[in-house]
Design a protein around this motif. Sequence first.
Motif, PDB file in Angstrom:
ATOM      1  N   LEU A 174     -20.559   0.707  44.534  1.00  0.00           N
ATOM      2  CA  LEU A 174     -21.994   0.983  44.503  1.00  0.00           C
ATOM      3  C   LEU A 174     -22.318   2.294  45.205  1.00  0.00           C
ATOM      4  CD1 LEU A 174     -23.457  -2.571  45.163  1.00  0.00           C
ATOM      5  CD2 LEU A 174     -23.590  -1.248  43.049  1.00  0.00           C
ATOM      6  N   SER A 175     -21.614   2.575  46.278  1.00  0.00           N
ATOM      7  CA  SER A 175     -21.874   3.837  46.986  1.00  0.00           C
ATOM      8  C   SER A 175     -21.403   5.043  46.173  1.00  0.00           C
ATOM      9  CB  SER A 175     -21.209   3.824  48.363  1.00  0.00           C
ATOM     10  OG  SER A 175     -19.811   3.868  48.232  1.00  0.00           O
ATOM     11  N   LEU A 176     -20.411   4.852  45.304  1.00  0.00           N
ATOM     12  CA  LEU A 176     -19.927   5.932  44.458  1.00  0.00           C
ATOM     13  C   LEU A 176     -20.680   6.036  43.136  1.00  0.00           C
ATOM     14  CD1 LEU A 176     -16.094   5.399  44.907  1.00  0.00           C
ATOM     15  CD2 LEU A 176     -17.504   7.173  45.973  1.00  0.00           C
ATOM     16  N   ALA A 177     -21.580   5.098  42.883  1.00  0.00           N
ATOM     17  CA  ALA A 177     -22.236   5.007  41.578  1.00  0.00           C
ATOM     18  C   ALA A 177     -23.040   6.247  41.224  1.00  0.00           C
ATOM     19  CB  ALA A 177     -23.140   3.782  41.530  1.00  0.00           C
ATOM     20  N   GLU A 178     -23.535   6.966  42.232  1.00  0.00           N
ATOM     21  CA  GLU A 178     -24.309   8.160  41.924  1.00  0.00           C
ATOM     22  C   GLU A 178     -23.469   9.167  41.145  1.00  0.00           C
ATOM     23  OE1 GLU A 178     -26.138   9.843  45.343  1.00  0.00           O
ATOM     24  OE2 GLU A 178     -27.019   7.928  45.941  1.00  0.00           O
ATOM     25  N   ASN A 179     -22.215   9.322  41.538  1.00  0.00           N
ATOM     26  CA  ASN A 179     -21.323  10.255  40.862  1.00  0.00           C
ATOM     27  C   ASN A 179     -20.581   9.596  39.714  1.00  0.00           C
ATOM     28  OD1 ASN A 179     -22.030  12.219  42.710  1.00  0.00           O
ATOM     29  ND2 ASN A 179     -20.425  11.609  44.119  1.00  0.00           N
ATOM     30  N   GLY A 180     -20.463   8.309  39.724  1.00  0.00           N
ATOM     31  CA  GLY A 180     -19.713   7.568  38.723  1.00  0.00           C
ATOM     32  C   GLY A 180     -18.220   7.692  38.959  1.00  0.00           C
ATOM     33  N   ILE A 181     -17.475   6.821  38.320  1.00  0.00           N
ATOM     34  CA  ILE A 181     -16.024   6.851  38.387  1.00  0.00           C
ATOM     35  C   ILE A 181     -15.535   7.080  36.970  1.00  0.00           C
ATOM     36  CG2 ILE A 181     -13.955   5.523  38.871  1.00  0.00           C
ATOM     37  CD1 ILE A 181     -15.564   4.003  40.950  1.00  0.00           C
ATOM     38  N   SER A 182     -14.871   8.186  36.759  1.00  0.00           N
ATOM     39  CA  SER A 182     -14.409   8.538  35.428  1.00  0.00           C
ATOM     40  C   SER A 182     -13.030   7.927  35.181  1.00  0.00           C
ATOM     41  CB  SER A 182     -14.343  10.049  35.275  1.00  0.00           C
ATOM     42  OG  SER A 182     -13.942  10.387  33.973  1.00  0.00           O
ATOM     43  N   VAL A 183     -12.887   7.226  34.053  1.00  0.00           N
ATOM     44  CA  VAL A 183     -11.623   6.576  33.716  1.00  0.00           C
ATOM     45  C   VAL A 183     -11.344   6.688  32.226  1.00  0.00           C
ATOM     46  CG1 VAL A 183     -11.729   4.894  35.605  1.00  0.00           C
ATOM     47  CG2 VAL A 183     -12.739   4.338  33.402  1.00  0.00           C
ATOM     48  N   ASP A 184     -10.082   6.558  31.884  1.00  0.00           N
ATOM     49  CA  ASP A 184      -9.637   6.413  30.501  1.00  0.00           C
ATOM     50  C   ASP A 184      -8.908   5.080  30.428  1.00  0.00           C
ATOM     51  OD1 ASP A 184     -10.515   8.937  29.539  1.00  0.00           O
ATOM     52  OD2 ASP A 184      -8.801   9.873  30.529  1.00  0.00           O
ATOM     53  N   LEU A 185      -9.394   4.167  29.595  1.00  0.00           N
ATOM     54  CA  LEU A 185      -8.847   2.814  29.538  1.00  0.00           C
ATOM     55  C   LEU A 185      -8.593   2.366  28.107  1.00  0.00           C
ATOM     56  CD1 LEU A 185     -11.215   0.949  31.990  1.00  0.00           C
ATOM     57  CD2 LEU A 185      -8.806   1.401  32.373  1.00  0.00           C
ATOM     58  N   HIS A 186      -7.630   1.503  27.993  1.00  0.00           N
ATOM     59  CA  HIS A 186      -7.349   0.783  26.754  1.00  0.00           C
ATOM     60  C   HIS A 186      -7.327  -0.689  27.169  1.00  0.00           C
ATOM     61  CE1 HIS A 186      -5.477  -0.161  22.914  1.00  0.00           C
ATOM     62  NE2 HIS A 186      -4.658  -0.937  23.591  1.00  0.00           N
ATOM     63  N   VAL A 187      -8.302  -1.467  26.712  1.00  0.00           N
ATOM     64  CA  VAL A 187      -8.419  -2.877  27.094  1.00  0.00           C
ATOM     65  C   VAL A 187      -8.215  -3.735  25.853  1.00  0.00           C
ATOM     66  CG1 VAL A 187      -9.916  -4.650  28.071  1.00  0.00           C
ATOM     67  CG2 VAL A 187      -9.975  -2.325  28.994  1.00  0.00           C
ATOM     68  N   GLU A 188      -7.325  -4.723  25.984  1.00  0.00           N
ATOM     69  CA  GLU A 188      -6.986  -5.607  24.866  1.00  0.00           C
ATOM     70  C   GLU A 188      -7.214  -7.055  25.284  1.00  0.00           C
ATOM     71  OE1 GLU A 188      -3.088  -6.628  22.108  1.00  0.00           O
ATOM     72  OE2 GLU A 188      -3.028  -4.959  23.515  1.00  0.00           O
ATOM     73  N   VAL A 189      -7.826  -7.830  24.389  1.00  0.00           N
ATOM     74  CA  VAL A 189      -8.092  -9.250  24.622  1.00  0.00           C
ATOM     75  C   VAL A 189      -7.403 -10.048  23.527  1.00  0.00           C
ATOM     76  CG1 VAL A 189      -9.887 -11.022  24.664  1.00  0.00           C
ATOM     77  CG2 VAL A 189     -10.283  -8.832  25.780  1.00  0.00           C
ATOM     78  N   THR A 190      -6.663 -11.094  23.923  1.00  0.00           N
ATOM     79  CA  THR A 190      -5.966 -11.963  22.974  1.00  0.00           C
ATOM     80  C   THR A 190      -6.461 -13.391  23.137  1.00  0.00           C
ATOM     81  OG1 THR A 190      -3.997 -10.574  23.026  1.00  0.00           O
ATOM     82  CG2 THR A 190      -3.702 -12.825  22.257  1.00  0.00           C
ATOM     83  N   ASN A 191      -6.712 -14.069  22.024  1.00  0.00           N
ATOM     84  CA  ASN A 191      -7.102 -15.479  22.034  1.00  0.00           C
ATOM     85  C   ASN A 191      -5.862 -16.316  22.325  1.00  0.00           C
ATOM     86  OD1 ASN A 191      -7.811 -18.120  21.506  1.00  0.00           O
ATOM     87  ND2 ASN A 191      -8.792 -17.702  19.554  1.00  0.00           N
ATOM     88  N   ALA A 192      -5.813 -16.909  23.523  1.00  0.00           N
ATOM     89  CA  ALA A 192      -4.703 -17.780  23.911  1.00  0.00           C
ATOM     90  C   ALA A 192      -5.202 -19.193  24.190  1.00  0.00           C
ATOM     91  CB  ALA A 192      -3.995 -17.210  25.142  1.00  0.00           C
ATOM     92  N   LEU A 193      -6.315 -19.576  23.547  1.00  0.00           N
ATOM     93  CA  LEU A 193      -6.884 -20.914  23.732  1.00  0.00           C
ATOM     94  C   LEU A 193      -5.983 -21.961  23.088  1.00  0.00           C
ATOM     95  CD1 LEU A 193     -10.570 -20.055  22.796  1.00  0.00           C
ATOM     96  CD2 LEU A 193      -9.693 -20.511  25.100  1.00  0.00           C
ATOM     97  N   ASP A 194      -5.854 -23.110  23.745  1.00  0.00           N
ATOM     98  CA  ASP A 194      -5.117 -24.222  23.148  1.00  0.00           C
ATOM     99  C   ASP A 194      -5.922 -24.785  21.981  1.00  0.00           C
ATOM    100  OD1 ASP A 194      -3.007 -24.082  24.944  1.00  0.00           O
ATOM    101  OD2 ASP A 194      -3.984 -25.423  26.369  1.00  0.00           O
ATOM    102  N   GLY A 195      -5.243 -25.331  21.035  1.00  0.00           N
ATOM    103  CA  GLY A 195      -5.940 -25.946  19.906  1.00  0.00           C
ATOM    104  C   GLY A 195      -6.323 -24.928  18.854  1.00  0.00           C
ATOM    105  N   ASP A 196      -7.192 -25.332  17.984  1.00  0.00           N
ATOM    106  CA  ASP A 196      -7.581 -24.507  16.843  1.00  0.00           C
ATOM    107  C   ASP A 196      -8.963 -23.910  17.076  1.00  0.00           C
ATOM    108  OD1 ASP A 196      -7.350 -23.339  14.368  1.00  0.00           O
ATOM    109  OD2 ASP A 196      -8.106 -25.079  13.293  1.00  0.00           O
TER     110      ASP A 196
END
Length: 132
Positions: free
Chosen positions: A19-41
Amino acid sequence: MSSFGRRVLIQWVFMVVLLSLAENGISVDLHVEVTNALDGDFDLTVYCKNIDPTQHILHYSDSYQWDFSGNFSSTKPPFLCYFKWGELQVHTYNLVVPIWDFECKKHCQWFIREDGPCNKYYSTKLVCFPWN
């Protein structure tokens, strides 16, 4: 203090720093992946409104990924996501907290399970977290 309690405390401290850094922001490069690993159908609906206005439906073992380049905002975290399956199961989780998630600086892979999201921290060990 339990490991969960320590993580919550550390995340809280880092969020104060963020929050204290929010004025300047935090610059990032990301690759985020989500996989369905729920049991059942169960199909998993994923919605991360701050990065993508589309709800994505994932069948079991299907994945969806986002690429993000830019500044993180403390008021609008891009990877605060909503997960829904079945009739009454709706959960939220912030998939990336840039100051905390050292292992997710470039590629962050999540496996969504009933008990919470799991991530391959420390290279090969799958670590799961409770829902928010």
